[in-house]
Design a protein around this motif. Structure first.
Motif, PDB file in Angstrom:
ATOM      1  N   PRO A  97       0.842  -1.206   0.000  1.00  0.00           N
ATOM      2  CA  PRO A  97       0.000   0.000   0.000  1.00  0.00           C
ATOM      3  C   PRO A  97       0.876   1.254   0.000  1.00  0.00           C
ATOM      4  CG  PRO A  97      -0.478  -1.455   1.860  1.00  0.00           C
ATOM      5  CD  PRO A  97       0.831  -1.865   1.315  1.00  0.00           C
ATOM      6  N   VAL A  98       0.602   2.184  -0.899  1.00  0.00           N
ATOM      7  CA  VAL A  98       1.417   3.409  -0.940  1.00  0.00           C
ATOM      8  C   VAL A  98       1.259   4.211   0.343  1.00  0.00           C
ATOM      9  CG1 VAL A  98       1.445   3.582  -3.452  1.00  0.00           C
ATOM     10  CG2 VAL A  98      -0.407   4.690  -2.165  1.00  0.00           C
ATOM     11  N   SER A  99       0.141   3.997   1.030  1.00  0.00           N
ATOM     12  CA  SER A  99      -0.073   4.732   2.286  1.00  0.00           C
ATOM     13  C   SER A  99       0.837   4.238   3.403  1.00  0.00           C
ATOM     14  CB  SER A  99      -1.537   4.617   2.725  1.00  0.00           C
ATOM     15  OG  SER A  99      -1.882   3.257   2.912  1.00  0.00           O
ATOM     16  N   TRP A 100       1.481   3.094   3.200  1.00  0.00           N
ATOM     17  CA  TRP A 100       2.356   2.518   4.220  1.00  0.00           C
ATOM     18  C   TRP A 100       3.826   2.858   3.989  1.00  0.00           C
ATOM     19  CZ3 TRP A 100       0.656  -3.157   5.668  1.00  0.00           C
ATOM     20  CH2 TRP A 100      -0.671  -3.119   6.112  1.00  0.00           C
ATOM     21  N   SER A 153       1.347  13.933  -4.729  1.00  0.00           N
ATOM     22  CA  SER A 153       0.184  13.500  -3.963  1.00  0.00           C
ATOM     23  C   SER A 153       0.005  12.008  -4.151  1.00  0.00           C
ATOM     24  CB  SER A 153      -1.071  14.254  -4.400  1.00  0.00           C
ATOM     25  OG  SER A 153      -1.387  13.944  -5.742  1.00  0.00           O
ATOM     26  N   ARG A 154      -0.890  11.440  -3.348  1.00  0.00           N
ATOM     27  CA  ARG A 154      -1.202  10.022  -3.535  1.00  0.00           C
ATOM     28  C   ARG A 154      -2.695   9.813  -3.330  1.00  0.00           C
ATOM     29  NH1 ARG A 154       1.682   9.150   1.907  1.00  0.00           N
ATOM     30  NH2 ARG A 154      -0.078   9.003   3.345  1.00  0.00           N
ATOM     31  N   THR A 168      -2.086   4.741  -5.872  1.00  0.00           N
ATOM     32  CA  THR A 168      -1.375   5.460  -6.929  1.00  0.00           C
ATOM     33  C   THR A 168      -0.741   6.730  -6.392  1.00  0.00           C
ATOM     34  OG1 THR A 168      -2.837   4.578  -8.633  1.00  0.00           O
ATOM     35  CG2 THR A 168      -1.628   6.570  -9.185  1.00  0.00           C
ATOM     36  N   LEU A 169       0.454   6.990  -6.871  1.00  0.00           N
ATOM     37  CA  LEU A 169       1.192   8.219  -6.569  1.00  0.00           C
ATOM     38  C   LEU A 169       1.099   9.124  -7.792  1.00  0.00           C
ATOM     39  CD1 LEU A 169       3.342   9.598  -4.593  1.00  0.00           C
ATOM     40  CD2 LEU A 169       5.053   8.545  -6.099  1.00  0.00           C
ATOM     41  N   TYR A 170       1.018  10.431  -7.552  1.00  0.00           N
ATOM     42  CA  TYR A 170       0.929  11.384  -8.655  1.00  0.00           C
ATOM     43  C   TYR A 170       2.014  12.451  -8.543  1.00  0.00           C
ATOM     44  CZ  TYR A 170      -3.782   9.465  -9.131  1.00  0.00           C
ATOM     45  OH  TYR A 170      -4.858   8.625  -9.283  1.00  0.00           O
TER      46      TYR A 170
END
Length: 120
Positions: A28-31, A71-72, A78-80
């Motif tokens: 997870p990108v949030s991790w 941002s994500r 997804t990362l932007y």
């Protein structure tokens, strides 16, 4: 298996905008802190931006500060990277990377990247 797939690059005129995406799988990108780096033709790898893990603090290279936004989107994993007011010197291959990087600490493993070309 960690996989990062960049997209969204293209040819744009100076002053134009692009939004780059980095679809992550395997974690997870949030991790994780996530970063963008770039490599211009004939030059070394350059750190561009990082979004941190906890509060989502963001960091930018001086060369892009005020023009780029990282941002994500956790729901899409997804990362932007929003690129505004692009300059010819922003022409490079752009890569996303898992981890916290900066001007002196750069990733050693990169994906296929997405090409950004700024030209009139």
């Amino acid at each position: 298996e960690v996989q990062l797939v960049e997209s969204g690059g293209g040819l744009v005129q100076p002053g134009g905008s692009l939004r780059l995406s980095c679809a992550a799988s395997g974690f997870p990108v949030s991790w994780s802190a996530m970063s963008w780096v770039r490599q211009a033709p004939g030059k070394g790898l350059e750190w561009v931006s990082t979004i941190n893990l906890d509060m989502g603090d963001t960091y930018y290279a001086d060369s892009v500060k005020g023009r780029f936004t990282i941002s994500r989107e956790d729901a899409k994993n997804t990362l932007y990277l929003q690129l505004n007011n692009l300059k010819e010197e922003d022409t490079a291959m752009y890569y996303c990377a898992k981890g916290f990087y900066n001007e002196v600490l750069l990733p050693s493993v990169l994906g296929q990247g997405t090409q950004v070309t700024v030209s009139s």
